[in-house]
Design a protein around this motif. Structure first.
Motif, short mmCIF file in Angstrom:
data_model
loop_
_atom_site.label_atom_id
_atom_site.label_comp_id
_atom_site.label_asym_id
_atom_site.label_seq_id
_atom_site.Cartn_x
_atom_site.Cartn_y
_atom_site.Cartn_z
N ALA A 9 8.31 8.17 -2.32
CA ALA A 9 9.60 7.97 -2.97
C ALA A 9 9.77 6.52 -3.41
O ALA A 9 10.22 6.24 -4.54
CB ALA A 9 10.74 8.37 -2.02
N ILE A 10 9.40 5.59 -2.52
CA ILE A 10 9.49 4.16 -2.85
C ILE A 10 8.64 3.84 -4.07
O ILE A 10 9.06 3.12 -4.99
CB ILE A 10 9.05 3.30 -1.64
N PHE A 11 7.45 4.41 -4.12
CA PHE A 11 6.56 4.19 -5.26
C PHE A 11 7.20 4.66 -6.56
O PHE A 11 7.23 3.92 -7.56
CB PHE A 11 5.24 4.93 -5.03
N PHE A 12 7.76 5.86 -6.56
CA PHE A 12 8.31 6.42 -7.80
C PHE A 12 9.58 5.71 -8.25
O PHE A 12 9.81 5.53 -9.44
CB PHE A 12 8.55 7.92 -7.64
N TRP A 13 10.45 5.29 -7.30
CA TRP A 13 11.65 4.61 -7.80
C TRP A 13 11.34 3.18 -8.24
O TRP A 13 12.00 2.67 -9.13
CB TRP A 13 12.82 4.70 -6.84
N PHE A 14 10.29 2.56 -7.68
CA PHE A 14 9.89 1.26 -8.21
C PHE A 14 9.17 1.40 -9.56
O PHE A 14 9.26 0.50 -10.40
CB PHE A 14 9.02 0.51 -7.21
N ILE A 15 8.46 2.49 -9.76
CA ILE A 15 7.89 2.76 -11.09
C ILE A 15 9.01 2.75 -12.12
O ILE A 15 8.90 2.15 -13.20
CB ILE A 15 7.18 4.13 -11.11
N SER A 16 10.11 3.40 -11.81
CA SER A 16 11.24 3.50 -12.72
C SER A 16 11.90 2.14 -12.98
O SER A 16 12.07 1.71 -14.12
CB SER A 16 12.28 4.48 -12.17
N ILE A 17 12.26 1.45 -11.90
CA ILE A 17 13.02 0.21 -12.03
C ILE A 17 12.17 -0.92 -12.59
O ILE A 17 12.59 -1.67 -13.48
CB ILE A 17 13.63 -0.20 -10.67
N GLN A 18 10.93 -1.08 -12.08
CA GLN A 18 10.07 -2.16 -12.55
C GLN A 18 9.74 -2.00 -14.03
O GLN A 18 9.75 -2.97 -14.79
CB GLN A 18 8.77 -2.19 -11.73
N GLY A 19 9.47 -0.78 -14.46
CA GLY A 19 9.17 -0.55 -15.87
C GLY A 19 10.39 -0.78 -16.75
O GLY A 19 10.28 -1.37 -17.84
N ARG A 79 4.41 -1.60 8.72
CA ARG A 79 5.27 -0.91 7.76
C ARG A 79 5.81 -1.85 6.69
O ARG A 79 6.01 -1.44 5.55
CB ARG A 79 6.40 -0.20 8.51
N THR A 80 6.03 -3.09 7.08
CA THR A 80 6.42 -4.07 6.08
C THR A 80 5.32 -4.22 5.04
O THR A 80 5.57 -4.26 3.83
CB THR A 80 6.71 -5.43 6.74
N GLY A 81 4.08 -4.31 5.51
CA GLY A 81 2.94 -4.41 4.60
C GLY A 81 2.81 -3.20 3.70
O GLY A 81 2.54 -3.32 2.50
N LEU A 82 3.00 -2.00 4.26
CA LEU A 82 2.94 -0.78 3.46
C LEU A 82 4.03 -0.76 2.39
O LEU A 82 3.79 -0.36 1.25
CB LEU A 82 3.08 0.45 4.36
N SER A 111 5.25 -1.09 -3.36
CA SER A 111 6.09 -1.64 -4.43
C SER A 111 5.28 -2.49 -5.40
O SER A 111 5.53 -2.47 -6.61
CB SER A 111 7.24 -2.45 -3.83
N SER A 112 4.27 -3.22 -4.90
CA SER A 112 3.41 -4.01 -5.78
C SER A 112 2.55 -3.12 -6.66
O SER A 112 2.35 -3.41 -7.86
CB SER A 112 2.53 -4.95 -4.96
#
Length: 391
Positions: A214-224, A332-335, A340-341
């Motif tokens: 979920a974190i990956f997909f919402w950052f895909i949206s916002i970062q783009g 978990r912080t690293g993950l 997100s990166s």
């Protein structure tokens, strides 16, 4: 907390630098490159560097011992270099020169970003770190607002003015932090403790994996969206470059104003529920933007979008930590930052490729589609969260 506010000024400088960079450098690239996907790729250079160089620099600073401390030498080297190459960006005369300045600026930023972040826990007692993190994020948000508002005005006068201003702010930040934070005196004595070896099979449980997705997909949206919005405003809505960049101020302003209330809502009603509301709100906001042509309504919807983004982003990191054991916080912080990166690397060129094929009108449809995938993933996260905990 005086030292925290002073350190927050460092994050203010970093934030204003990146916000201005993301808002205006695409215009420089657009003068040489016709492919939006390629522009998006070049705008992700900092994330590639973040994946490889910043963890190394952070670990190296842990082992550094000097008269001015462990972290400060990296600030003393990295900030002046970043200021130099930041000031040179608008004075490029070719694409090769522009890309050279971009890479040098990103490398310079990487030298001091991790050590600057590490300074916060270095000088802050554990019981105050949550409050300190809130102060730092608030200062960073103020930097983004200033970048898109005052920076847009300066850019409309002369394109080089905001870059020179940020370069001066970098040097002022270094002066303030170096003068007021005496690292060897202010740092808290670190005591190494032994913790049980982490069981990755147990830690990477289904709730964690779905949440990371979920974190990956919402950052895909916002970062783009953030990387390509200024080009969208100019090419799709016919806005000026400064008006397009200024519109993002409303997204950042709303996020800053909503940050603390979003954390309180997450504590009261549960982080997952507030995140779900935020994702749904963002989906509808982005879909609505496809039918908006007025700049006034554009900024109103962006303001609402920033509110919903705060609901998601403020609660996401505490949620990923809460799905594991107390011995896995660092892991978990690293993950969280790894995912997100990766999203920040993949998103701009991917959404840029969509734009190359379908035009700029596809931007918010694609961003909303990625949020739908994020919603599907977060919905599968089953947790036993205690909703009465503090924010």
């Amino acid at each position: 907390m005086r030292k925290t506010w002073l350190l927050g000024f460092g994050f203010f400088g970093i934030s204003i630098g990146w916000s201005l960079y993301n808002g205006f450098v695409p215009f420089f690239l657009d003068n040489f490159i016709t492919s939006t996907a390629l522009i998006g790729f070049l705008m992700t250079v900092d994330n590639y560097i973040a994946l490889f160089l910043q963890p190394y620099i952070g670990q190296l600073s842990d082992r550094t011992q000097t008269k001015v401390g462990r972290r400060m030498p990296y600030l003393l080297v990295g900030i002046p270099l970043a200021a130099l190459f930041y000031a040179l960006l608008p004075f490029h005369t070719s694409l090769v020169m522009l890309i050279f300045f971009m890479i040098c600026m990103n490398l310079s930023m990487a030298i001091f970003r991790s050590p600057t972040i590490a300074l916060m826990p270095d000088i802050t007692p554990e019981v105050n770190r949550t409050k300190a993190n809130g102060i730092i994020n608030f200062m960073g948000g103020c930097g983004a607002i200033l970048a898109f508002s005052v920076g847009s005005y300066l850019f409309s006068i002369k394109e080089y003015l905001p870059f020179l201003a940020v370069s001066a702010i970098f040097l002022l930040v270094l002066l303030v932090v170096f003068t007021n934070i005496k690292e060897n005196q202010d740092s808290i004595t670190y005591t190494e403790t032994l913790v049980p070896k982490i069981n990755y099979k147990d830690e990477l449980n289904p709730p964690t994996l779905y949440l990371l997705a979920a974190i990956f997909f919402w950052f895909i949206s916002i970062q783009g969206m953030e990387a390509l919005f200024t080009l969208y405003g100019v090419n799709e809505l016919g806005l000026s470059k400064s008006a397009s960049a200024f519109s993002l101020t409303f997204f950042s302003l709303s996020f800053v104003l909503s940050a603390i209330p979003s954390g309180l809502l997450g504590a009261k009603f549960g982080k997952k529920k507030v995140i779900v509301v935020g994702v749904i709100g963002l989906i509808f906001s982005f879909l609505l933007l496809n039918w908006i042509e007025s700049v006034v309504y554009l900024r109103i919807v962006l303001f609402l979008g920033g509110l919903f983004w705060a609901c998601v982003n403020i609660n996401a990191y505490p949620f990923i930590v809460s799905t594991g054991s107390t011995t896995s916080y660092g892991t978990r912080t690293g993950l969280y930052y790894l995912v997100s990166s990766l999203a920040a690397i993949i998103s701009p060129p991917t959404l840029g490729l969509f734009i190359d094929f379908f035009g700029f009108g596809i931007l918010f449809w694609a961003a909303a589609g990625s949020l739908v995938l994020a919603l599907a993933c977060i919905w599968r996260v089953h947790d036993k969260e205690i909703v009465t905990e503090g924010a």
